[in-house]
Design a protein around this motif. Structure first.
Motif, PDB file in Angstrom:
ATOM      1  N   ALA A 123       1.545   6.386  -1.013  1.00  0.00           N
ATOM      2  CA  ALA A 123       0.229   5.844  -0.646  1.00  0.00           C
ATOM      3  C   ALA A 123       0.243   4.320  -0.559  1.00  0.00           C
ATOM      4  O   ALA A 123      -0.796   3.707  -0.297  1.00  0.00           O
ATOM      5  N   GLY A 124       1.391   3.696  -0.806  1.00  0.00           N
ATOM      6  CA  GLY A 124       1.504   2.247  -0.681  1.00  0.00           C
ATOM      7  C   GLY A 124       1.186   1.461  -1.932  1.00  0.00           C
ATOM      8  O   GLY A 124       1.055   0.231  -1.876  1.00  0.00           O
ATOM      9  N   VAL A 125       1.058   2.128  -3.088  1.00  0.00           N
ATOM     10  CA  VAL A 125       0.744   1.438  -4.341  1.00  0.00           C
ATOM     11  C   VAL A 125       2.030   0.838  -4.918  1.00  0.00           C
ATOM     12  O   VAL A 125       3.007   1.556  -5.175  1.00  0.00           O
ATOM     13  N   VAL A 126       2.013  -0.471  -5.132  1.00  0.00           N
ATOM     14  CA  VAL A 126       3.196  -1.198  -5.595  1.00  0.00           C
ATOM     15  C   VAL A 126       3.093  -1.496  -7.085  1.00  0.00           C
ATOM     16  O   VAL A 126       2.071  -2.017  -7.561  1.00  0.00           O
ATOM     17  N   THR A 127       4.150  -1.158  -7.826  1.00  0.00           N
ATOM     18  CA  THR A 127       4.257  -1.499  -9.247  1.00  0.00           C
ATOM     19  C   THR A 127       5.646  -2.059  -9.499  1.00  0.00           C
ATOM     20  O   THR A 127       6.539  -1.993  -8.639  1.00  0.00           O
ATOM     21  N   THR A 128       5.834  -2.607 -10.698  1.00  0.00           N
ATOM     22  CA  THR A 128       7.156  -3.097 -11.101  1.00  0.00           C
ATOM     23  C   THR A 128       7.802  -2.062 -12.006  1.00  0.00           C
ATOM     24  O   THR A 128       7.278  -1.759 -13.080  1.00  0.00           O
ATOM     25  N   ALA A 185       3.941  -2.466   2.986  1.00  0.00           N
ATOM     26  CA  ALA A 185       3.569  -3.183   1.759  1.00  0.00           C
ATOM     27  C   ALA A 185       4.007  -4.631   1.875  1.00  0.00           C
ATOM     28  O   ALA A 185       5.017  -4.945   2.502  1.00  0.00           O
ATOM     29  N   GLY A 186       3.223  -5.512   1.250  1.00  0.00           N
ATOM     30  CA  GLY A 186       3.517  -6.938   1.282  1.00  0.00           C
ATOM     31  C   GLY A 186       2.538  -7.678   2.164  1.00  0.00           C
ATOM     32  O   GLY A 186       2.092  -7.155   3.205  1.00  0.00           O
ATOM     33  N   SER A 187       2.229  -8.908   1.750  1.00  0.00           N
ATOM     34  CA  SER A 187       1.216  -9.695   2.466  1.00  0.00           C
ATOM     35  C   SER A 187       1.806 -10.592   3.535  1.00  0.00           C
ATOM     36  O   SER A 187       1.077 -11.121   4.372  1.00  0.00           O
ATOM     37  N   GLY A 188       3.125 -10.781   3.491  1.00  0.00           N
ATOM     38  CA  GLY A 188       3.753 -11.736   4.400  1.00  0.00           C
ATOM     39  C   GLY A 188       3.983 -13.084   3.755  1.00  0.00           C
ATOM     40  O   GLY A 188       4.654 -13.950   4.324  1.00  0.00           O
ATOM     41  N   THR A 189       3.444 -13.275   2.562  1.00  0.00           N
ATOM     42  CA  THR A 189       3.642 -14.503   1.796  1.00  0.00           C
ATOM     43  C   THR A 189       4.471 -14.186   0.550  1.00  0.00           C
ATOM     44  O   THR A 189       4.208 -13.194  -0.128  1.00  0.00           O
ATOM     45  N   ALA A 190       5.441 -15.020   0.265  1.00  0.00           N
ATOM     46  CA  ALA A 190       6.282 -14.788  -0.905  1.00  0.00           C
ATOM     47  C   ALA A 190       5.460 -14.870  -2.177  1.00  0.00           C
ATOM     48  O   ALA A 190       4.652 -15.790  -2.357  1.00  0.00           O
ATOM     49  N   GLY A 191       5.637 -13.899  -3.071  1.00  0.00           N
ATOM     50  CA  GLY A 191       4.919 -13.884  -4.336  1.00  0.00           C
ATOM     51  C   GLY A 191       5.350 -12.690  -5.156  1.00  0.00           C
ATOM     52  O   GLY A 191       6.297 -11.980  -4.810  1.00  0.00           O
ATOM     53  N   PHE A 192       4.627 -12.458  -6.258  1.00  0.00           N
ATOM     54  CA  PHE A 192       4.963 -11.351  -7.161  1.00  0.00           C
ATOM     55  C   PHE A 192       3.647 -10.723  -7.611  1.00  0.00           C
ATOM     56  O   PHE A 192       3.128 -11.026  -8.679  1.00  0.00           O
ATOM     57  N   VAL A 193       3.116  -9.835  -6.755  1.00  0.00           N
ATOM     58  CA  VAL A 193       1.815  -9.229  -7.021  1.00  0.00           C
ATOM     59  C   VAL A 193       1.932  -7.717  -6.863  1.00  0.00           C
ATOM     60  O   VAL A 193       2.411  -7.236  -5.824  1.00  0.00           O
ATOM     61  N   ASN A 194       1.501  -6.988  -7.880  1.00  0.00           N
ATOM     62  CA  ASN A 194       1.406  -5.537  -7.806  1.00  0.00           C
ATOM     63  C   ASN A 194       0.011  -5.166  -7.325  1.00  0.00           C
ATOM     64  O   ASN A 194      -0.983  -5.569  -7.925  1.00  0.00           O
ATOM     65  N   ALA A 195      -0.046  -4.414  -6.238  1.00  0.00           N
ATOM     66  CA  ALA A 195      -1.325  -4.004  -5.651  1.00  0.00           C
ATOM     67  C   ALA A 195      -1.022  -2.911  -4.630  1.00  0.00           C
ATOM     68  O   ALA A 195       0.061  -2.321  -4.650  1.00  0.00           O
ATOM     69  N   THR A 196      -1.952  -2.642  -3.750  1.00  0.00           N
ATOM     70  CA  THR A 196      -1.761  -1.606  -2.736  1.00  0.00           C
ATOM     71  C   THR A 196      -1.571  -2.231  -1.363  1.00  0.00           C
ATOM     72  O   THR A 196      -2.315  -3.133  -0.970  1.00  0.00           O
ATOM     73  N   GLY A 197      -0.552  -1.746  -0.649  1.00  0.00           N
ATOM     74  CA  GLY A 197      -0.312  -2.167   0.724  1.00  0.00           C
ATOM     75  C   GLY A 197      -0.148  -3.665   0.896  1.00  0.00           C
ATOM     76  O   GLY A 197       0.628  -4.313   0.194  1.00  0.00           O
ATOM     77  N   THR A 198      -0.924  -4.223   1.810  1.00  0.00           N
ATOM     78  CA  THR A 198      -0.776  -5.639   2.151  1.00  0.00           C
ATOM     79  C   THR A 198      -1.394  -6.578   1.118  1.00  0.00           C
ATOM     80  O   THR A 198      -1.309  -7.801   1.263  1.00  0.00           O
ATOM     81  N   ALA A 199      -1.991  -6.044   0.076  1.00  0.00           N
ATOM     82  CA  ALA A 199      -2.473  -6.893  -1.023  1.00  0.00           C
ATOM     83  C   ALA A 199      -1.345  -7.225  -1.998  1.00  0.00           C
ATOM     84  O   ALA A 199      -1.473  -8.143  -2.813  1.00  0.00           O
ATOM     85  N   SER A 200      -0.249  -6.498  -1.918  1.00  0.00           N
ATOM     86  CA  SER A 200       0.892  -6.767  -2.797  1.00  0.00           C
ATOM     87  C   SER A 200       1.744  -7.895  -2.220  1.00  0.00           C
ATOM     88  O   SER A 200       1.575  -8.294  -1.065  1.00  0.00           O
ATOM     89  N   GLN A 201       2.654  -8.400  -3.049  1.00  0.00           N
ATOM     90  CA  GLN A 201       3.552  -9.463  -2.586  1.00  0.00           C
ATOM     91  C   GLN A 201       4.972  -9.230  -3.093  1.00  0.00           C
ATOM     92  O   GLN A 201       5.184  -8.753  -4.216  1.00  0.00           O
ATOM     93  N   PHE A 202       5.942  -9.616  -2.249  1.00  0.00           N
ATOM     94  CA  PHE A 202       7.363  -9.575  -2.566  1.00  0.00           C
ATOM     95  C   PHE A 202       7.969 -10.943  -2.287  1.00  0.00           C
ATOM     96  O   PHE A 202       7.335 -11.788  -1.655  1.00  0.00           O
ATOM     97  N   ASN A 223       9.034 -11.195   3.860  1.00  0.00           N
ATOM     98  CA  ASN A 223       8.612 -10.779   2.508  1.00  0.00           C
ATOM     99  C   ASN A 223       7.740  -9.529   2.514  1.00  0.00           C
ATOM    100  O   ASN A 223       6.801  -9.399   1.733  1.00  0.00           O
ATOM    101  N   VAL A 224       8.078  -8.581   3.419  1.00  0.00           N
ATOM    102  CA  VAL A 224       7.308  -7.351   3.519  1.00  0.00           C
ATOM    103  C   VAL A 224       8.238  -6.156   3.701  1.00  0.00           C
ATOM    104  O   VAL A 224       9.406  -6.301   4.054  1.00  0.00           O
ATOM    105  N   ILE A 225       7.662  -4.959   3.491  1.00  0.00           N
ATOM    106  CA  ILE A 225       8.343  -3.713   3.803  1.00  0.00           C
ATOM    107  C   ILE A 225       7.666  -3.142   5.044  1.00  0.00           C
ATOM    108  O   ILE A 225       6.455  -2.879   5.045  1.00  0.00           O
ATOM    109  N   ARG A 226       8.467  -2.957   6.111  1.00  0.00           N
ATOM    110  CA  ARG A 226       7.912  -2.462   7.368  1.00  0.00           C
ATOM    111  C   ARG A 226       8.199  -0.964   7.513  1.00  0.00           C
ATOM    112  O   ARG A 226       9.173  -0.441   6.970  1.00  0.00           O
ATOM    113  N   LYS A 227       7.350  -0.281   8.260  1.00  0.00           N
ATOM    114  CA  LYS A 227       7.527   1.135   8.546  1.00  0.00           C
ATOM    115  C   LYS A 227       7.602   1.334  10.051  1.00  0.00           C
ATOM    116  O   LYS A 227       6.791   0.791  10.805  1.00  0.00           O
ATOM    117  N   ILE A 228       8.604   2.107  10.488  1.00  0.00           N
ATOM    118  CA  ILE A 228       8.734   2.454  11.900  1.00  0.00           C
ATOM    119  C   ILE A 228       8.581   3.970  11.997  1.00  0.00           C
ATOM    120  O   ILE A 228       9.398   4.720  11.458  1.00  0.00           O
TER     121      ILE A 228
END
Length: 467
Positions: A310-315, A263-280, A248-253
């Motif tokens: 900059a890693g800011v997640v919105t819908t 982006a994404g916390s690693g836990t399934a959810g629906f949160v708009n935030a920055t980087g690892t504070a967001s959820q997918f 449930n994350v977006i990885r960068k190589i």
């Protein structure tokens, strides 16, 4: 005593007037109870299918039969009448396909003249008369009799496994996503191997990231862990972004081979935030624009998300509840979107898989449908991924077993494969077969690459115009 003149003359006249008025009211009442009749409701498909210099396919959708059964339906067309009727040339559809509504009307238009503009619209008739959809316009090419597609296997043996090597000596296990960089190198999200693979233009396959065990570990590419990676995209600086579906994350190589969570916390959810504070929730397809913004088909949330550089997640559009609604932003609805692509103007295109549709989202978040829909599953059948070429033509991997092009002129071409027929056959587009194609990408030369998931290989399509 004399009877007054009023009583002898006017009273009888008054009684006659009242009687006439009464009868008139009775007639008026009878007229208003006459039953009304309604025509069928039909729309014309915006897309023309498999256009050549002399043939085309058009159709529409009947959503209401009106007050009686539909007796005939089809497509009428003309080169002179911009609003053609059944008095012009017409082709009737097979009424056996209209037994249940909504019903799709599909007709082959033949005997067309090359380099000619035509106007076409769908029609449907019942005992009350004939209804028409809106007219669509198309122009036959001057010498184009069709597109010739050749399908080959770039890499993969057809058997699930893990092996690096050249062409069919290599092995994949359920490849999900595919991307091409500016140099023509291909990156594959090898889902069941939990790895990212690298394929050079000649078809040699090597490891790129992931040690092959299911997990969630950052760091050096060779030691990193993924969980069923799906979508994948490359930016202009050599970075690769991966929709790590199970994590449930977006990885960068990075170009230097370092894996991190973008982006994404690693836990399934629906949160708009920055980087690892967001959820997918099970992110699938990815796309990137010229400014470095990443668009995510957030499959489990039925939404399209945007991540800035900059890693800011919105819908951008969509709401968690699945549906099929054209509107703006979170008023719109999707059903398990699986793929995304973005054009130079910032418009985002979505493979809305559950709705069997291709949707368009403007930069302002306005959502429309450009092809397919829940009632048109023969036109598109669970599209899984999208790619755009430099001209803005859309290429579609259709889970039903076809590779499709939707041109900027609103013409839909079946490039290769057969609807709902699975197999592993190379050759010309008409005979080639796929099995659950998922990812798709187009290089600068117009070559098309497909992650043919159940065949465990990467297929290559070349398309040329046949004079």
């Amino acid at each position: 005593m004399k009877t007054p003149y009023f009583g002898k003359v006017l009273l009888p006249a008054l009684f006659i007037s009242i009687a006439l008025l009464f009868n008139s009211c009775k007639k008026s009442s009878t007229t208003t109870t006459t039953s009304t009749t309604t025509l069928p409701t039909i729309t014309t498909d915006a897309l023309i299918i498999n256009l050549t210099s002399t043939t085309a396919q058009s159709g529409g959708s009947i959503t209401d039969a009106g007050t009686s059964v539909v007796t005939t339906a089809g497509v009428c067309y003309s080169a002179t009448n911009k609003t053609p009727t059944t008095a012009d040339t017409k082709v009737a559809a097979d009424l056996n396909n209209l037994s249940a509504l909504p019903a799709q009307v599909s007709c082959a238009l033949t005997g067309l003249t090359a380099a000619t503009t035509y106007y076409a619209r769908a029609y449907a008739s019942n005992s009350s008369g004939t209804a028409y959809g809106a007219a669509v316009q198309f122009t036959t090419a001057s010498a184009l009799s069709g597109l010739v597609t050749t399908v080959s296997t770039l890499a993969g043996s057809g058997t699930a496994g893990y092996n690096n090597g050249l062409g069919t000596a290599a092995q994949f296990n359920n490849p999900g996503g595919v991307a091409v960089d500016a140099a023509g190198n291909i990156y594959v999200a090898d889902s069941f191997n939990n790895r990212i693979r690298f394929v050079n233009p000649g078809g040699t396959v090597s490891a790129f990231a992931g040690k092959g065990t299911l997990g969630y570990t950052e760091g050096a590419a060779a030691d990193a862990e993924f969980y069923g990676p799906q979508g994948i995209v490359a930016d202009g600086a050599g970075n690769i972004y991966v929709a790590d579906f199970g994590n449930n994350v977006i990885r960068k190589i990075t170009a230097g081979g370092v894996v991190s969570t973008f982006a994404g916390s690693g836990t399934a959810g629906f949160v708009n935030a920055t980087g690892t504070a967001s959820q997918f929730n099970n992110p699938a397809g990815l796309a990137i624009d010229a400014s470095g913004n990443i668009y995510v088909a957030d499959r489990g949330n039925n939404a399209i998300r945007k991540i800035t550089s900059a890693g800011v997640v919105t819908t951008l559009a969509g709401v968690k509840t699945a549906g099929y609604v054209n509107a703006t932003g979170t008023a719109a609805a999707f059903d398990t979107p699986n793929g995304v692509a973005v054009d130079a103007a910032g418009n985002v295109y979505v493979a809305d898989q559950g709705n069997s549709a291709i949707r368009k989202i403007t930069s302002a978040g306005v959502v429309t449908t450009i092809a397919g829909g829940p009632t048109q599953t023969t036109l598109l059948n669970f599209p899984s991924a999208l790619a755009l070429d430099s001209q803005g033509n859309i290429f579609i991997a259709d889970e039903g077993g076809r590779i499709i092009e939707c041109t900027t002129a609103n013409v839909l071409y079946i490039l290769a494969g057969t609807l709902n027929v699975s197999g592993f056959t190379n050759g010309d587009g008409a005979t080639a077969l796929f099995s659950n194609p998922q990812g798709i990408a187009v290089d600068a030369s117009g070559n098309i690459y497909v992650a043919d998931q159940d065949n465990n290989c990467i297929r290559k399509l070349t398309v040329v115009k046949k004079p």
